[in-house]
Design a protein around this motif. Structure first.
Motif, PDB file in Angstrom:
ATOM      1  N   SER A 232      10.092  -1.373   0.719  1.00 44.77           N
ATOM      2  CA  SER A 232       9.924   0.074   0.595  1.00 44.77           C
ATOM      3  C   SER A 232      10.330   0.557  -0.796  1.00 44.77           C
ATOM      4  O   SER A 232       9.643   1.384  -1.404  1.00 44.77           O
ATOM      5  CB  SER A 232      10.751   0.799   1.662  1.00 44.77           C
ATOM      6  OG  SER A 232      10.268   0.522   2.951  1.00 44.77           O
ATOM      7  N   GLN A 233      11.454   0.046  -1.317  1.00 43.58           N
ATOM      8  CA  GLN A 233      11.888   0.415  -2.659  1.00 43.58           C
ATOM      9  C   GLN A 233      10.864  -0.019  -3.699  1.00 43.58           C
ATOM     10  O   GLN A 233      10.543   0.733  -4.624  1.00 43.58           O
ATOM     11  CB  GLN A 233      13.242  -0.223  -2.973  1.00 43.58           C
ATOM     12  CG  GLN A 233      14.420   0.340  -2.204  1.00 43.58           C
ATOM     13  CD  GLN A 233      15.711  -0.398  -2.515  1.00 43.58           C
ATOM     14  OE1 GLN A 233      15.713  -1.608  -2.711  1.00 43.58           O
ATOM     15  NE2 GLN A 233      16.805   0.343  -2.560  1.00 43.58           N
ATOM     16  N   CYS A 234      10.357  -1.231  -3.535  1.00 40.57           N
ATOM     17  CA  CYS A 234       9.358  -1.757  -4.482  1.00 40.57           C
ATOM     18  C   CYS A 234       8.077  -0.916  -4.437  1.00 40.57           C
ATOM     19  O   CYS A 234       7.522  -0.544  -5.475  1.00 40.57           O
ATOM     20  CB  CYS A 234       9.046  -3.206  -4.152  1.00 40.57           C
ATOM     21  SG  CYS A 234      10.417  -4.355  -4.416  1.00 40.57           S
ATOM     22  N   ALA A 235       7.621  -0.617  -3.228  1.00 39.56           N
ATOM     23  CA  ALA A 235       6.394   0.158  -3.076  1.00 39.56           C
ATOM     24  C   ALA A 235       6.557   1.576  -3.608  1.00 39.56           C
ATOM     25  O   ALA A 235       5.590   2.172  -4.106  1.00 39.56           O
ATOM     26  CB  ALA A 235       5.966   0.185  -1.618  1.00 39.56           C
ATOM     27  N   SER A 236       7.764   2.119  -3.535  1.00 37.84           N
ATOM     28  CA  SER A 236       8.009   3.459  -4.060  1.00 37.84           C
ATOM     29  C   SER A 236       7.799   3.518  -5.559  1.00 37.84           C
ATOM     30  O   SER A 236       7.313   4.526  -6.092  1.00 37.84           O
ATOM     31  CB  SER A 236       9.436   3.904  -3.720  1.00 37.84           C
ATOM     32  OG  SER A 236       9.586   4.101  -2.332  1.00 37.84           O
ATOM     33  N   ILE A 237       8.153   2.442  -6.256  1.00 36.93           N
ATOM     34  CA  ILE A 237       7.919   2.378  -7.705  1.00 36.93           C
ATOM     35  C   ILE A 237       6.428   2.428  -7.990  1.00 36.93           C
ATOM     36  O   ILE A 237       5.965   3.154  -8.883  1.00 36.93           O
ATOM     37  CB  ILE A 237       8.555   1.099  -8.289  1.00 36.93           C
ATOM     38  CG1 ILE A 237      10.081   1.168  -8.165  1.00 36.93           C
ATOM     39  CG2 ILE A 237       8.134   0.905  -9.746  1.00 36.93           C
ATOM     40  CD1 ILE A 237      10.792  -0.130  -8.506  1.00 36.93           C
ATOM     41  N   ALA A 238       5.666   1.672  -7.223  1.00 33.12           N
ATOM     42  CA  ALA A 238       4.207   1.679  -7.397  1.00 33.12           C
ATOM     43  C   ALA A 238       3.631   3.051  -7.069  1.00 33.12           C
ATOM     44  O   ALA A 238       2.738   3.550  -7.762  1.00 33.12           O
ATOM     45  CB  ALA A 238       3.577   0.607  -6.511  1.00 33.12           C
ATOM     46  N   ASP A 239       4.147   3.670  -6.007  1.00 29.99           N
ATOM     47  CA  ASP A 239       3.633   4.976  -5.597  1.00 29.99           C
ATOM     48  C   ASP A 239       3.854   6.042  -6.672  1.00 29.99           C
ATOM     49  O   ASP A 239       3.022   6.927  -6.852  1.00 29.99           O
ATOM     50  CB  ASP A 239       4.317   5.410  -4.298  1.00 29.99           C
ATOM     51  CG  ASP A 239       3.806   6.748  -3.800  1.00 29.99           C
ATOM     52  OD1 ASP A 239       2.637   6.824  -3.390  1.00 29.99           O
ATOM     53  OD2 ASP A 239       4.585   7.732  -3.855  1.00 29.99           O
ATOM     54  N   SER A 240       4.952   5.932  -7.399  1.00 31.81           N
ATOM     55  CA  SER A 240       5.295   6.953  -8.394  1.00 31.81           C
ATOM     56  C   SER A 240       4.509   6.820  -9.695  1.00 31.81           C
ATOM     57  O   SER A 240       4.558   7.721 -10.534  1.00 31.81           O
ATOM     58  CB  SER A 240       6.792   6.889  -8.709  1.00 31.81           C
ATOM     59  OG  SER A 240       7.118   5.669  -9.359  1.00 31.81           O
ATOM     60  N   CYS A 241       3.769   5.722  -9.859  1.00 30.71           N
ATOM     61  CA  CYS A 241       3.004   5.493 -11.093  1.00 30.71           C
ATOM     62  C   CYS A 241       1.550   5.911 -10.877  1.00 30.71           C
ATOM     63  O   CYS A 241       0.851   5.353 -10.031  1.00 30.71           O
ATOM     64  CB  CYS A 241       3.079   4.020 -11.483  1.00 30.71           C
ATOM     65  SG  CYS A 241       2.153   3.622 -12.990  1.00 30.71           S
ATOM     66  N   GLY A 242       1.089   6.872 -11.666  1.00 31.35           N
ATOM     67  CA  GLY A 242      -0.275   7.368 -11.523  1.00 31.35           C
ATOM     68  C   GLY A 242      -1.349   6.361 -11.862  1.00 31.35           C
ATOM     69  O   GLY A 242      -2.505   6.513 -11.465  1.00 31.35           O
ATOM     70  N   HIS A 243      -0.997   5.317 -12.599  1.00 32.06           N
ATOM     71  CA  HIS A 243      -1.975   4.283 -12.964  1.00 32.06           C
ATOM     72  C   HIS A 243      -2.196   3.277 -11.839  1.00 32.06           C
ATOM     73  O   HIS A 243      -3.127   2.478 -11.913  1.00 32.06           O
ATOM     74  CB  HIS A 243      -1.512   3.546 -14.223  1.00 32.06           C
ATOM     75  CG  HIS A 243      -1.504   4.388 -15.450  1.00 32.06           C
ATOM     76  ND1 HIS A 243      -2.548   4.422 -16.357  1.00 32.06           N
ATOM     77  CD2 HIS A 243      -0.586   5.254 -15.932  1.00 32.06           C
ATOM     78  CE1 HIS A 243      -2.264   5.252 -17.336  1.00 32.06           C
ATOM     79  NE2 HIS A 243      -1.075   5.774 -17.103  1.00 32.06           N
ATOM     80  N   VAL A 244      -1.340   3.308 -10.828  1.00 33.12           N
ATOM     81  CA  VAL A 244      -1.447   2.359  -9.715  1.00 33.12           C
ATOM     82  C   VAL A 244      -2.303   2.971  -8.621  1.00 33.12           C
ATOM     83  O   VAL A 244      -1.980   4.026  -8.087  1.00 33.12           O
ATOM     84  CB  VAL A 244      -0.058   1.988  -9.160  1.00 33.12           C
ATOM     85  CG1 VAL A 244      -0.193   1.089  -7.935  1.00 33.12           C
ATOM     86  CG2 VAL A 244       0.769   1.287 -10.243  1.00 33.12           C
ATOM     87  N   ALA A 245      -3.402   2.296  -8.304  1.00 30.36           N
ATOM     88  CA  ALA A 245      -4.370   2.836  -7.347  1.00 30.36           C
ATOM     89  C   ALA A 245      -4.257   2.230  -5.958  1.00 30.36           C
ATOM     90  O   ALA A 245      -4.845   2.737  -5.006  1.00 30.36           O
ATOM     91  CB  ALA A 245      -5.791   2.617  -7.872  1.00 30.36           C
ATOM     92  N   ALA A 246      -3.506   1.141  -5.824  1.00 27.40           N
ATOM     93  CA  ALA A 246      -3.311   0.515  -4.515  1.00 27.40           C
ATOM     94  C   ALA A 246      -2.015  -0.282  -4.553  1.00 27.40           C
ATOM     95  O   ALA A 246      -1.573  -0.724  -5.618  1.00 27.40           O
ATOM     96  CB  ALA A 246      -4.482  -0.388  -4.153  1.00 27.40           C
ATOM     97  N   VAL A 247      -1.417  -0.464  -3.382  1.00 22.82           N
ATOM     98  CA  VAL A 247      -0.138  -1.161  -3.262  1.00 22.82           C
ATOM     99  C   VAL A 247      -0.246  -2.160  -2.119  1.00 22.82           C
ATOM    100  O   VAL A 247      -0.911  -1.884  -1.111  1.00 22.82           O
ATOM    101  CB  VAL A 247       1.013  -0.173  -2.958  1.00 22.82           C
ATOM    102  CG1 VAL A 247       2.364  -0.890  -3.042  1.00 22.82           C
ATOM    103  CG2 VAL A 247       0.983   1.023  -3.886  1.00 22.82           C
TER     104      VAL A 247
END
Length: 341
Positions: A232-247
């Motif tokens: 969950s912590q790792c995915a939150s980092i991805a979620d907060s980045c606008g350049h990331v389109a999928a996790v």
């Protein structure tokens, strides 16, 4: 289909819309290269073939496209500038090989489309004729641990001396080259800790990378990344980045995927990508896969329904999965897509 012109946060969603709601990612590369005769006993692993036998890489990409994959991932997982330089290549030669990994995948896509147009198939028994479906080429970026070739992408332990800035410096030029290589997206794969995820996210922002990315983590226990950081912590980092389109999750036993999807869904609304391994275990000391709890293709595909129900929309395979796995997976997703219409 190019998605580089679409806002990164919407790029994969737009692709999925055009694909009927679900898309198939390809399967394991190294296993198939070895099946075609490649010797991968080398720190460069599958990236060795970029030097010695790119035609084998192209063949494997084609095998997966013919099996129904809509996203093929380049042979750059273990391809780093530092790794090539350790082999005696110049920086310019290393960058050429990075670009070549994407070019080979794009060539395979072009060849596949041409074959579809002619109505000819290498395998006359192939039942997955999806014609002119949209196909994306993802440029693979393996973790720092993959470069070390010591199995540390499965432990997440890089030591206290490896800082955020060191990781950013290590990956920066590689990411720049791959972003300008003609790929549709960048796949940051087998991420073992939140430190490296943060390094990737900051790099994407600092370099203003124009193509979308996905972040894919791995797990040994179905709860945490190998480092002990929660998914969950790792995915939150991805979620907060606008350049990331999928996790999502890759190179993780199939039995853990359902719970991991649920954990990711709690922190992001972005599309979820999952491409598990066969369930076998990698021994970083002996540098081989141990047949501990591997699953057959039928067992692998039997999980797909619950992955879809949990929220995954991009599904494929990782290490030790094959075109047969992806063919079975593609048929399952096609039937699910047809039922939803």
């Amino acid at each position: 289909m190019s998605i580089a012109s679409v806002e990164p946060s919407w790029a994969i969603s737009d692709f999925l819309l055009k694909s009927g709601g679900y898309a198939v990612v390809d399967g394991g590369l190294a296993t198939e290269l070895e099946r075609h005769g490649a010797d991968l006993n080398d720190p460069l692993w599958s990236a060795k073939c970029l030097i010695s036998s790119p035609h084998l890489i192209r063949r494997v990409h084609l095998d997966y496209l013919e099996a129904g994959a809509s996203i093929i991932i380049s042979a750059s997982y273990q391809a780093t500038i530092q790794g090539f330089e350790a082999k005696g290549l110049s920086r310019d030669e290393a960058e050429v090989l990075l670009r070549r990994s994407v070019e080979v995948a794009c060539e395979a896509r072009d060849m596949y489309y041409e074959t579809c147009t002619k109505g000819s198939w290498d395998d006359p028994k192939n039942e997955v004729n999806l014609g002119q479906r949209p196909i994306l080429v993802a440029a693979s970026v393996g973790s720092y641990g993959a470069y070390l070739a010591d199995g540390s992408e499965y432990s997440g332990d890089y030591g206290k001396s490896v800082t955020l800035e060191i990781l950013k410096d290590f990956h920066r030029r590689r990411v720049q080259v791959l972003a300008d290589s003609g790929a549709d997206l960048i796949a940051f794969e087998t991420i073992p800790n939140k430190l490296e995820a943060k390094a990737y996210a900051e790099l994407l922002e600092e370099e203003d990378i124009k193509i979308p990315a996905w972040f894919s983590f791995n797990s040994k226990d179905g709860i945490n990344a190998p480092s002990g950081d929660s998914i969950s912590q790792c995915a939150s980092i991805a979620d907060s980045c606008g350049h990331v389109a999928a996790v999502g999750i890759n190179c993780t036993p199939p039995r853990y995927i359902h719970g991991l999807i649920q954990s990711i869904k709690k922190v992001t609304n972005k599309p979820i990508v999952v491409y598990p391994n066969s369930g076998e275990t990698y021994d970083g000391i002996q540098k081989k896969w141990v047949k501990s709890a591997g699953v057959e293709d039928e067992d692998f595909v039997s999980y797909v329904g619950e992955w879809l129900e949990a929220g995954a929309s991009l599904i494929g395979g990782c290490c030790r999965t094959t075109p047969n796995t992806i063919r079975a997976l593609s048929r399952t997703l096609l039937s699910k897509s047809a039922l939803s219409k």
